[in-house]
Design an enzyme around this catalytic site. Structure first.
Site, mmCIF file in Angstrom:
data_model
loop_
_atom_site.group_PDB
_atom_site.id
_atom_site.type_symbol
_atom_site.label_atom_id
_atom_site.label_comp_id
_atom_site.label_asym_id
_atom_site.label_seq_id
_atom_site.Cartn_x
_atom_site.Cartn_y
_atom_site.Cartn_z
ATOM 1 N N ASP A 91 5.690 17.530 47.932
ATOM 2 C CA ASP A 91 7.024 17.320 47.384
ATOM 3 C C ASP A 91 7.110 17.644 45.898
ATOM 4 O O ASP A 91 6.109 17.724 45.184
ATOM 5 C CB ASP A 91 7.476 15.883 47.640
ATOM 6 C CG ASP A 91 6.520 14.847 47.053
ATOM 7 O OD1 ASP A 91 5.290 15.061 47.101
ATOM 8 O OD2 ASP A 91 6.997 13.811 46.542
ATOM 9 N N GLU A 148 4.922 12.184 48.170
ATOM 10 C CA GLU A 148 3.987 11.425 47.329
ATOM 11 C C GLU A 148 4.690 10.855 46.105
ATOM 12 O O GLU A 148 4.396 9.736 45.675
ATOM 13 C CB GLU A 148 2.824 12.318 46.885
ATOM 14 C CG GLU A 148 1.730 11.573 46.123
ATOM 15 C CD GLU A 148 2.029 11.330 44.654
ATOM 16 O OE1 GLU A 148 1.650 10.262 44.130
ATOM 17 O OE2 GLU A 148 2.667 12.208 44.013
#
Length: 412
Positions: A91, A148
């Site tokens: 991400d 994350e």
């Protein structure tokens, strides 16, 4: 701006095998394609499809849609052996990119400002190489993890069973790290990254005229005393040999200079390494808030959230990675032992389930202007680190499947 990197690196890549050196241009292409299309946590549709397309192209067994956008892939060696997992987060961050490069983010307000695009490229490069060179023992499970940066994708992936079928014996992962110059490897057995916990508090006083404070309960005054008192927790309640951080990062109150605010809002973060402190800070913070409010006739609302536990590396796996790094990197002080940061990572949830190690791979190059810190709108890194990462991962796979290194506690 102050950088922790003080010297420009000079990296000899001769210890990277020819096949991986030949892969370096493609690693950069993949990373830049991902960099242009950053996606936030659990929204990594393009990234997931990009990864899946490469795995299909290479004939690598994989499963998509794990914990929403995650992917798990398997590459089997040519003989039986243990299962080693390699984790890569996918991400991006809600940051507007300021880099003037041809691969800059095409999405306003979103940017790969922490190197996760590079993590995916390294994992893809490792998967491709191993699929073409299966002369290793065991199986490698690649875990491409969403979210994350928040709200956290590791725990949902663990719950989805990614460490089973086949059962993972150990897990490794890396973070490209602009706090180290290109080619250095930071590693540590034991606690390497801190727990991440968040708190918020609304203090309720009684508003009134700024010229008549005796008629009020000043929430700003109470909040200011709370902020100051919270700093005594680490200074006076924590063992001096332990590390901890209590930071109030947000304080909002009031709307006019002549009005005493009836409420104040505080928000902050807590960091620590020792898991034994897991229930310490929340109680102590609330004790201080409650006592301060009571002494002034204020009330409060308090919420505490444990986001990620500390990253605790297994000693045997840390030894394996360090031995590999010492053979690969050739910069002065190429391996930085006992490397720690109060930053947090949800790799910790995987490490709570199986032995493993998370490590830093230096990626800064001041001479090329590639040394801005993580989460900065001008963050970028030296892509030479991508090939180094693949080489380190591949060597870890090769050695993990042998008996040449002691891997205490790892079932074979």
């Amino acid at each position: 701006m102050v950088f922790t990197v003080t010297a420009s690196p000079s990296v000899d890549t001769s210890r990277i095998r020819l096949q991986i050196r030949a892969l370096q241009p493609q690693l950069s292409v993949w990373r830049r394609q991902l960099h242009q299309r950053p996606e936030l946590g659990f929204q990594e549709q393009f990234t997931s499809e990009f990864i899946a397309a490469k795995l299909r192209e290479w004939g690598i067994e994989h499963e998509t849609g794990v914990a929403q956008t995650g992917i798990v892939a398997l590459v089997k060696g040519d003989r039986p052996g243990p299962v080693l997992a390699i984790r890569a987060d996918m991400d991006a961050l809600p940051i507007q990119e300021e880099n003037e490069v041809d691969y800059r983010s095409q999405h306003d307000g979103r940017m790969h400002a922490c190197g996760h695009d590079g993590h995916v490229a390294i994992a893809l490069g490792t998967a491709y190489y191993l699929s073409q060179h299966r002369d290793f023992a065991g199986t490698v499970k690649f875990i491409f993890q969403p979210a994350e940066e928040g709200p956290g994708g590791a725990q949902p992936m663990v719950a989805a069973g990614v460490l089973n079928n086949p059962d993972v014996n150990a897990i490794i992962g890396l973070h490209l790290w602009n706090n180290l110059p290109l080619g250095q490897v930071g590693i540590r057995a034991g606690a390497m990254m801190a727990a991440v916990e968040l708190f918020e508090c609304t203090i309720h006083g009684r508003g009134g005229h700024g010229a008549m404070p005796h008629q009020t309960v000043d929430s700003i005054l109470v909040g200011a005393q709370v902020v100051t008192a919270l700093q005594t927790i680490v200074a006076r309640n924590l063992d001096p040999l332990q590390s901890g951080v209590v930071t109030v990062g947000k304080f909002e109150a009031g709307k006019a200079s002549n009005v005493i605010a009836d409420s104040a809002y505080l928000r902050g973060t807590v960091r620590y390494f020792d898991p034994a402190l897991a229930n310490f800070f929340d109680r102590r913070i609330e004790d201080i808030i409650a006592g301060t409010c009571r002494s002034h006739g204020a009330t409060y609302e308090f919420h505490y959230h444990r986001l990620y536990p500390p990253v605790i590396n297994d000693g045997a796996i840390a030894h394996l990675i360090r031995s590999v790094a010492e053979d690969v990197v050739e910069t002065p002080a190429g391996v930085v032992p006992d490397c720690q940061t109060m930053g947090g990572e949800d790799m910790s949830f995987f490490l709570q389930e199986v032995p493993g190690c998370y490590f830093f791979l230096g990626s800064a190059n001041i001479d090329r202007g590639l040394a801005y810190p993580h989460h900065h709108p001008r963050f970028d890194f030296d892509e030479t680190a991508l090939g180094l990462g693949v080489e380190i991962f591949v060597r870890c796979v090769e050695r993990f499947g042998t008996n040449t290194h002691p891997l205490d506690g790892i079932s074979r």
